[in-house]
Design a protein around this motif. Structure first.
Motif, PDB file in Angstrom:
ATOM      1  N   UNK A   1      47.922  40.573  24.837  1.00  0.00           N
ATOM      2  CA  UNK A   1      49.405  41.818  25.900  1.00  0.00           C
ATOM      3  C   UNK A   1      47.551  42.749  26.102  1.00  0.00           C
ATOM      4  N   UNK A   2      48.573  43.758  27.046  1.00  0.00           N
ATOM      5  CA  UNK A   2      47.525  44.691  27.620  1.00  0.00           C
ATOM      6  C   UNK A   2      47.577  45.763  26.189  1.00  0.00           C
ATOM      7  N   UNK A   3      46.621  46.247  26.041  1.00  0.00           N
ATOM      8  CA  UNK A   3      46.674  47.905  25.097  1.00  0.00           C
ATOM      9  C   UNK A   3      46.606  48.703  26.290  1.00  0.00           C
ATOM     10  N   UNK A   4      46.582  49.693  26.881  1.00  0.00           N
ATOM     11  CA  UNK A   4      47.274  50.341  28.132  1.00  0.00           C
ATOM     12  C   UNK A   4      47.112  49.613  29.012  1.00  0.00           C
TER      13      UNK A   4
ATOM     14  N   UNK B   1      45.983  45.279  35.852  1.00  0.00           N
ATOM     15  CA  UNK B   1      44.827  44.784  35.907  1.00  0.00           C
ATOM     16  C   UNK B   1      45.165  43.090  35.500  1.00  0.00           C
ATOM     17  N   UNK B   2      45.986  43.029  34.718  1.00  0.00           N
ATOM     18  CA  UNK B   2      47.256  42.132  34.630  1.00  0.00           C
ATOM     19  C   UNK B   2      47.841  41.361  35.676  1.00  0.00           C
ATOM     20  N   UNK B   3      48.471  42.456  36.051  1.00  0.00           N
ATOM     21  CA  UNK B   3      49.148  42.510  37.653  1.00  0.00           C
ATOM     22  C   UNK B   3      48.555  41.717  39.083  1.00  0.00           C
ATOM     23  N   UNK B   4      47.668  42.698  38.912  1.00  0.00           N
ATOM     24  CA  UNK B   4      46.649  42.432  39.954  1.00  0.00           C
ATOM     25  C   UNK B   4      45.764  41.212  40.246  1.00  0.00           C
ATOM     26  N   UNK B   5      45.333  40.365  39.160  1.00  0.00           N
ATOM     27  CA  UNK B   5      45.039  38.910  38.921  1.00  0.00           C
ATOM     28  C   UNK B   5      45.907  37.872  39.129  1.00  0.00           C
TER      29      UNK B   5
END
Length: 93
Positions: free
Chosen positions: A1-4, A10-14
């Motif tokens: 999971x994302x830490x910040x 970036x996860x959404x953009x990817x």
């Protein structure tokens, strides 16, 4: 999971880019298959309407490949190579 927040973004953009890339690649593959089927039909029938349909489909493939190359889904040389092979197939018939 994302830490910040930036990692979450970036996860959404990817994810967005992956779906866009998949759309372009699968659409081009599908259109190429249909194009080759149309060429086979034209080989058998020698009907000019079939060749015109293949040409229309080739234009759609060109459009999608150019848009994909512009968005860096395809490398520009890869797109150019595929387009020239398809044009050669149409010209050979």
């Amino acid at each position: 999971m994302a830490n910040n927040k930036s990692a979450a973004k970036r996860i959404l953009i990817n994810k967005r880019n992956r779906l866009q890339n998949r759309f372009y690649k699968s659409s081009v593959r599908t259109l190429i298959k249909i194009f080759k089927e149309n060429l086979e039909t034209y080989k058998i029938s020698k009907n000019p309407i079939d060749k015109k349909n293949a040409q229309i489909l080739l234009n759609k493939i060109y459009s999608l490949m150019d848009k994909g190359a512009k968005k860096r889904v395809f490398h520009k040389n890869n797109a150019a190579r595929k387009k020239s092979k398809l044009a050669a197939l149409l010209k050979a018939n």
